[in-house]
Motif scaffolding. Sequence first.
Motif, short mmCIF file in Angstrom:
data_model
loop_
_atom_site.label_atom_id
_atom_site.label_comp_id
_atom_site.label_asym_id
_atom_site.label_seq_id
_atom_site.Cartn_x
_atom_site.Cartn_y
_atom_site.Cartn_z
N CYS A 156 0.86 -1.18 0.00
CA CYS A 156 0.00 0.00 0.00
C CYS A 156 0.90 1.23 0.00
O CYS A 156 1.63 1.48 0.96
CB CYS A 156 -0.91 0.00 1.22
SG CYS A 156 -1.88 1.51 1.43
N GLY A 157 0.86 1.98 -1.10
CA GLY A 157 1.73 3.15 -1.23
C GLY A 157 1.11 4.44 -0.77
O GLY A 157 1.78 5.47 -0.73
N GLY A 158 -0.17 4.41 -0.41
CA GLY A 158 -0.82 5.61 0.06
C GLY A 158 -2.32 5.53 -0.14
O GLY A 158 -2.83 4.59 -0.75
N PHE A 159 -3.02 6.52 0.39
CA PHE A 159 -4.48 6.51 0.27
C PHE A 159 -5.01 7.93 0.44
O PHE A 159 -4.34 8.80 1.01
CB PHE A 159 -5.12 5.58 1.30
CG PHE A 159 -4.77 5.92 2.72
CD1 PHE A 159 -5.55 6.79 3.46
CD2 PHE A 159 -3.65 5.36 3.33
CE1 PHE A 159 -5.22 7.10 4.77
CE2 PHE A 159 -3.32 5.67 4.64
CZ PHE A 159 -4.11 6.54 5.37
N GLU A 160 -6.21 8.15 -0.08
CA GLU A 160 -6.92 9.41 0.12
C GLU A 160 -8.27 9.08 0.74
O GLU A 160 -9.05 8.31 0.17
CB GLU A 160 -7.14 10.16 -1.20
CG GLU A 160 -5.87 10.71 -1.83
CD GLU A 160 -5.10 9.68 -2.63
OE1 GLU A 160 -3.87 9.57 -2.43
OE2 GLU A 160 -5.74 8.98 -3.43
N ASP A 161 -8.53 9.66 1.87
CA ASP A 161 -9.78 9.42 2.58
C ASP A 161 -10.74 10.56 2.26
O ASP A 161 -10.48 11.71 2.59
CB ASP A 161 -9.52 9.34 4.09
CG ASP A 161 -10.74 8.85 4.86
OD1 ASP A 161 -11.78 8.59 4.22
OD2 ASP A 161 -10.64 8.72 6.09
N GLY A 162 -11.83 10.23 1.62
CA GLY A 162 -12.80 11.24 1.22
C GLY A 162 -14.13 11.07 1.92
O GLY A 162 -14.28 10.27 2.84
N ALA A 163 -15.12 11.79 1.46
CA ALA A 163 -16.42 11.79 2.12
C ALA A 163 -17.13 10.45 2.00
O ALA A 163 -17.90 10.07 2.88
CB ALA A 163 -17.28 12.90 1.54
N ASP A 164 -16.89 9.73 0.90
CA ASP A 164 -17.64 8.51 0.65
C ASP A 164 -16.78 7.25 0.71
O ASP A 164 -17.25 6.17 0.35
CB ASP A 164 -18.29 8.58 -0.74
CG ASP A 164 -19.28 9.74 -0.84
OD1 ASP A 164 -20.00 9.96 0.14
OD2 ASP A 164 -19.29 10.40 -1.88
N GLY A 165 -15.55 7.37 1.13
CA GLY A 165 -14.70 6.19 1.19
C GLY A 165 -13.25 6.53 0.97
O GLY A 165 -12.83 7.69 1.07
N VAL A 166 -12.48 5.49 0.65
CA VAL A 166 -11.03 5.62 0.57
C VAL A 166 -10.55 5.18 -0.80
O VAL A 166 -10.98 4.15 -1.32
CB VAL A 166 -10.33 4.76 1.65
CG1 VAL A 166 -8.84 5.09 1.73
CG2 VAL A 166 -10.99 4.95 3.01
N THR A 167 -9.65 5.97 -1.39
CA THR A 167 -8.92 5.56 -2.59
C THR A 167 -7.56 5.06 -2.16
O THR A 167 -6.83 5.75 -1.45
CB THR A 167 -8.76 6.75 -3.56
OG1 THR A 167 -10.06 7.22 -3.93
CG2 THR A 167 -8.01 6.32 -4.81
N VAL A 168 -7.22 3.83 -2.55
CA VAL A 168 -6.01 3.17 -2.08
C VAL A 168 -5.08 2.92 -3.26
O VAL A 168 -5.50 2.37 -4.28
CB VAL A 168 -6.33 1.84 -1.37
CG1 VAL A 168 -5.06 1.24 -0.76
CG2 VAL A 168 -7.40 2.02 -0.31
N ARG A 169 -3.82 3.32 -3.10
CA ARG A 169 -2.81 3.10 -4.14
C ARG A 169 -1.98 1.88 -3.78
O ARG A 169 -1.39 1.81 -2.69
CB ARG A 169 -1.93 4.34 -4.29
CG ARG A 169 -2.70 5.59 -4.68
CD ARG A 169 -1.75 6.74 -5.03
NE ARG A 169 -0.87 7.08 -3.93
CZ ARG A 169 -1.21 7.90 -2.94
NH1 ARG A 169 -2.43 8.43 -2.90
NH2 ARG A 169 -0.35 8.18 -1.97
N LEU A 170 -1.91 0.93 -4.71
CA LEU A 170 -1.22 -0.33 -4.48
C LEU A 170 -0.13 -0.54 -5.54
O LEU A 170 -0.21 0.01 -6.64
CB LEU A 170 -2.20 -1.50 -4.54
CG LEU A 170 -3.41 -1.40 -3.60
CD1 LEU A 170 -4.41 -2.51 -3.91
CD2 LEU A 170 -2.97 -1.46 -2.15
N ALA A 171 0.87 -1.34 -5.19
CA ALA A 171 1.95 -1.60 -6.13
C ALA A 171 2.48 -3.02 -5.94
O ALA A 171 2.54 -3.54 -4.82
CB ALA A 171 3.09 -0.59 -5.95
N SER A 172 2.87 -3.62 -7.06
CA SER A 172 3.44 -4.97 -7.06
C SER A 172 4.60 -5.00 -8.05
O SER A 172 4.50 -4.43 -9.15
CB SER A 172 2.38 -6.00 -7.47
OG SER A 172 2.95 -7.21 -7.90
#
Length: 586
Positions: A156-172
Amino acid sequence: MSLDSAPGPTGDIGDDTTYDVVVVGGGPVGIATAIELGTRRLSVLLVEREDGVVRYPTAESVDTASMELLRRWGIADAVLRGGFPADARRDISFVSRMTGYELARFPRPGNADRRSTTHGLSPEGGVWWPKFWFDPTLRERAAAEPTVELRHGWTCGGFEDGADGVTVRLASTEHGKRTVRAGYVVACDGAGSPIRKALGIGSLRDSPDVRARWQGAYVRLPGLRRRVPHAPAVQYYLLNPRRMILGSLDGGDLWRVTYPLADGESPAAAEVSATIADALDCAADDVDVLDTREWSGDAVVAESFRAGHVLLAGDAAHRMWPSGGHGMNTGLGDVANLGWKLEAVLRGWAPDTLLDTYTAERRPHAERLVRRAWHNYRADNAIRPDPALDDPARNEARVLAGERITATRQTEWRSLGVQLDVRYPRSPLIVPDDISDDISDGSGGSTPDDTPEPPADSETYTPTARPGHRAPHFTLADGRSVLDLFRGRFTLLNFAPAVDSGALALAFRNRRIPLDEEWAGAPSARELYGRAVALVRPDGIVAWRGDACPADPDALVDRVMGGSGVAGVTGATGSGIATAATGVEN
């Protein structure tokens, strides 16, 4: 013989896929979170940076409360089919040295006889279940849930927590970068939790002097059991020539060895081997070091277990000394508490503020276990090496040492109180007996109980069905435990056929909240639960009890689902935070 487990699945992840929950961290607590949410048919993605192979074993003790949770998932008996011998006794032995004198022994039965240890207070009992077999058992159970995806080799390289949920950045390294969406993220990313740090959630340390460094080693010791004069044990605590703990991993030649490090001591693998050989009075060639780890103990609890749509569980939320084996087990308790609340919010049965009670309920319990583990560590640390204990002429010194060990150390393995006495009496989701009449009908309702809370005894568990406490076990007429009636949904237990609880059941069903109605008519059960009807939460906690159906069933449902009295829970962050962009590296 190698006990390396098979690697976990490493497949691709669809870009822009949406999940109910993303779990970061694939240790036991992370996998358990995926299982619990999967049983609720929530869509779950679990990502873990490692490949899932267990190369260094930890956390062998699975306590009674955790086994009750595994029982609900249908995998408690898998311990009997694992690689650790089911009939091997789990005794704890304190010795002057491995070839010296035994000073004290705390007998404990093997996994096959685990239920005898709880003396009828639970349908389960604690076991010794090394990670070589425990983690794959959990992973196999999680993979059986059709709504769960397990992905190893992803960070998990990072995330943005917004009003309706979370955007999650992933890497492999194999599949590249992906971005997914989730209603919530559960961070099970360990003691160093990059997600907790990125959120800025602080931790409160129980004492400023709790940190210390220990050396760990996963070793093969061929023929050790045949060379030593002591009876078999699952753990040996050595006092001489330096304090050291040996924990059995397979009932044979494989062991985990740990010992405290002095200031400035940072041994290489060869030095670790020499230290172990010296302690065991054997040649260095008789010690096959397979892996080494240095680790630090601590006693801290996060200030909050929640920030917006991100929740902490396991070591990410609380870090404690391994003394007593409470760390992972406390994390599994987190899972039981959090799982049903996430489902209720995601399905629209409860407001988002229900999740604020996760911190309110679990944090005090975690603090209790952190203090308990720290007490165990200090008691062990007070027992120092003493060459006199190996002098054949100093039997009196050995007797005194044994008495002291028994007096100060046996409490670590007599902990049924902290295992089963899970209590949330001040939770806003609980309807205490003393205010139960406010929502009962006018025909003799429930009898107020103004007696004080039973004392919290770490060693002894006293069953009580007071609201806010674990629903106590009793055996049904067909031989099952009443706990087997709790299927992860609300359960309405009726002990008196004359009491009609249908209106309360209807109030749940009108909101499409799953609820099971169960008749448990034994007089002894009615006496144990203290009322004619009891409402048990999905995590096995009594939420309300009464001698009549509430006059306003909807008010009761509102209360237990967080619809009233929950706002402003002390210590909860809530979801009303500003949108945050956070970078982490798990």
